[in-house]
Every structure is written in structure tokens, then in C-alpha cells.
Design a protein around this motif. Sequence first.
Motif, PDB file in Angstrom:
ATOM      1  N   ASN A 145      -6.081   5.213  -6.781  1.00 44.25           N
ATOM      2  CA  ASN A 145      -6.937   6.367  -6.566  1.00 44.25           C
ATOM      3  C   ASN A 145      -6.037   7.599  -6.644  1.00 44.25           C
ATOM      4  N   GLU A 198       0.427  11.701  -6.874  1.00 47.43           N
ATOM      5  CA  GLU A 198      -0.360  11.989  -5.670  1.00 47.43           C
ATOM      6  C   GLU A 198      -1.574  11.071  -5.616  1.00 47.43           C
ATOM      7  N   GLY A 199      -1.832  10.476  -4.463  1.00 49.17           N
ATOM      8  CA  GLY A 199      -2.990   9.604  -4.278  1.00 49.17           C
ATOM      9  C   GLY A 199      -2.597   8.318  -3.555  1.00 49.17           C
ATOM     10  N   GLN A 200      -3.444   7.307  -3.684  1.00 49.05           N
ATOM     11  CA  GLN A 200      -3.210   6.023  -3.025  1.00 49.05           C
ATOM     12  C   GLN A 200      -3.221   4.903  -4.066  1.00 49.05           C
ATOM     13  N   SER A 201      -2.439   3.870  -3.795  1.00 51.16           N
ATOM     14  CA  SER A 201      -2.456   2.672  -4.626  1.00 51.16           C
ATOM     15  C   SER A 201      -2.141   1.477  -3.742  1.00 51.16           C
ATOM     16  N   GLY A 202      -2.585   0.321  -4.189  1.00 52.88           N
ATOM     17  CA  GLY A 202      -2.339  -0.886  -3.413  1.00 52.88           C
ATOM     18  C   GLY A 202      -2.455  -2.130  -4.273  1.00 52.88           C
ATOM     19  N   ALA A 248       0.856  -1.189   0.000  1.00 54.22           N
ATOM     20  CA  ALA A 248       0.000   0.000   0.000  1.00 54.22           C
ATOM     21  C   ALA A 248       0.892   1.240   0.000  1.00 54.22           C
ATOM     22  N   ILE A 249       0.583   2.186  -0.888  1.00 51.98           N
ATOM     23  CA  ILE A 249       1.353   3.430  -0.991  1.00 51.98           C
ATOM     24  C   ILE A 249       0.382   4.603  -0.968  1.00 51.98           C
ATOM     25  N   SER A 250       0.721   5.620  -0.186  1.00 51.76           N
ATOM     26  CA  SER A 250      -0.076   6.841  -0.135  1.00 51.76           C
ATOM     27  C   SER A 250       0.876   8.027  -0.250  1.00 51.76           C
ATOM     28  N   ARG A 251       0.604   8.916  -1.190  1.00 57.89           N
ATOM     29  CA  ARG A 251       1.422  10.114  -1.383  1.00 57.89           C
ATOM     30  C   ARG A 251       0.525  11.337  -1.272  1.00 57.89           C
ATOM     31  N   ASP A 252       0.986  12.350  -0.536  1.00 55.31           N
ATOM     32  CA  ASP A 252       0.191  13.556  -0.378  1.00 55.31           C
ATOM     33  C   ASP A 252       0.548  14.637  -1.396  1.00 55.31           C
TER      34      ASP A 252
END
Length: 84
Positions: free
Chosen positions: A75, A37-41, A11-15
Amino acid sequence: GQLSLNVNAQAISRDRLDRAFADPNNAASVTSVRGVEGQSGRLTAEAEWKRTFTTDGGLLLTPLLALRGDAGYVNASSGSLNAI
């Protein structure tokens, strides 16, 4: 028999957008995007069953059954790449 199960997740989340800027003194250099920027998994699951049988003549037979499933999501911010 032998049963094995392997599960892997990421899971990766970048602001914010992560990018490397081009060199203004080098026209051939290009801006590269290292992260959006966003989330991925991602989720991967594997299961395997096997069993060895020995025949009367000494032949070894090993049938196996293997299953694998993968799932993923992204996302990303819709405007994050437009700003490049």
C-alpha cells in the motif's frame, strides 16, 4: 510420522520516502530509492508431513507431503516516486 510447520512474517511501514541523493559533481551518479512511503507485508507458511516405512526386505520408504503458501500486500503512496 513427523509433522513440521514453519510460519514467517514481515511488515514494514514508512512515513516518508527514503532515498540517497546523487552527487552533483558526478554526472554518472543516480538517486536511488531505498524505501517507498507506505506499508508492505508478507506472510509465508509451510507444512510438511513424512513417515518412514520399513519393508520386510529392509528397504526404507519415506513418503512426504509438503504444502507452502505465500501472501503479500503493498500500500504505497501514489505520489511518493513522482517527487524524485
